[in-house]
Motif scaffolding. Structure first.
Motif: not given
Length: 370
Positions: A80-87
């Protein structure tokens, strides 16, 4: 949530690998630290800080650690084109890319104390000389078997030697006095946009145009025989500058690397250099390369870009890989004669080979004829 481009994260991890070590050697050396809009690694010998921006081109506001090996392996497989960090509410991270998701086990931050000790924000930077990256790529040697596996910076000169090659670089200004391990310098040279340097305590820091900070520990360079290196260099430079009709100077022929590779199949190994030996014959018209072993012989003639003076006839043996490397780097070949005395005081003439170009010179020991 913070979203970053996968390509940016992959590139950062590639560079950070140079600062990764084992937790047994230093607590946290097996980790990446996200902090201050960058990702950091530190193993007590090398530290790397790579700026990381989100998809809105703003510095990331992440703070936390992940294990370098497992996280890096996961990121390397992402499509995938992006990586998302969620706290999450408990402070841990949930990291998502496409349909892939991980929840790294949280652990205490072991690296901030080491990075703070480097005191990067307070460093005073000075511009590197023009062409520093290319000059260091020339000077650096894979000489880990040597007792001086480093590049020595000594004022306006940088030196490196593996006992067979003597590399020298001249800078327009004083670079200070310190030594950098060849492996550490190789890591720094991964980035071509090096712009500034700062020498502080036990460390040498390099800053790139894109904001990457490389920090490498100084080595003790006292074992380097600068007297021997200087003597050899002075003799060869003087001989190059002399108007001696026996000397030659020429650009290397095209196809040299391919020729050396082919001859290598039939070449024997030189016990001193550990590389294959190639016999060389220099005449006005070209460069003749020869190699032989029990299975047979190989020859290949190459033409000079510009013919040498009539009557030139020089024979010697040299390491094939050394010759190939010089050709790939666009260096100019010099073969010079040096008149001197032997141990008994008798007149003696020796032949010496060097490769030179753009503030760099490499003096190469020839292989004894057999």
């Amino acid at each position: 949530m913070t979203t970053v481009n996968t390509s940016d994260l992959k590139q950062a991890i590639k560079l950070l690998a140079s600062g990764v070590g084992t937790d047994q050697a230093l607590e946290g050396a097996d980790s990446f630290l996200f902090s201050g809009g960058a990702i950091h690694s530190y193993n007590a010998s090398v530290s790397v800080s790579v700026p990381l921006k989100d998809t809105d081109d703003k510095p990331t506001n992440l703070h936390g650690c992940v294990k370098a090996k497992t996280f890096g392996s996961w990121v390397a497989k992402l499509k995938a084109d992006s990586v998302t960090f969620a706290t999450l509410p408990d402070g841990s991270w949930e990291i998502t890319s496409g349909k892939a998701q991980i929840n790294p086990t949280p652990f205490a931050d072991p690296l901030t104390q080491h990075l703070e000790a480097l005191n990067l924000p307070s460093l005073e930077w000075v511009d590197l000389p023009e062409g520093f990256h290319s000059l260091m790529a020339l000077a650096r040697l894979d000489n880990q078997k040597s007792n001086v596996p480093f590049v020595l910076f000594d004022g306006s000169t940088a030196m490196a030697s593996d006992g067979l090659r003597y590399n020298s670089v001249d800078f327009p200004e004083d670079m200070g006095s310190y030594a950098i391990h060849t492996d550490d310098l190789e890591a720094v040279l991964q980035t071509a946009d090096l712009r500034q340097v700062s020498v502080s305590g036990a460390w040498v820091h390099f800053l790139t145009e894109s904001g990457i900070v490389w920090t490498v520990r100084k080595m003790d360079g006292s074992a380097y025989r600068t007297d021997i290196h200087g003597k050899i260099l002075a003799m060869v430079e003087a001989a190059i500058g002399a108007e001696d009709p026996r000397n030659i100077a020429t650009d290397l022929p095209e196809g040299l690397g391919d020729a050396v590779d082919k001859l290598g199949v039939y070449a024997t190994s030189d016990k001193v250099s550990g590389t294959v030996r190639v016999d060389v014959k220099i005449t006005a018209g070209g460069l003749g390369l020869m190699a032989a072993r029990t299975e047979g012989k190989a020859r290949e003639p190459l033409e000079w870009p510009v013919a040498l003076p009539e009557g030139v006839d020089i024979d010697f043996a040299v390491s094939g890989p050394f010759l190939k490397e010089a050709g790939a780097r666009g260096l100019r070949l010099h073969v010079v004669y040096i008149d001197g005395k032997d141990k008994q005081g008798n007149d003696k003439t020796s032949m010496q080979m060097a490769f030179k170009g753009n503030g760099f010179i490499q003096v190469v020991k020839m292989i004894a004829r057999v």
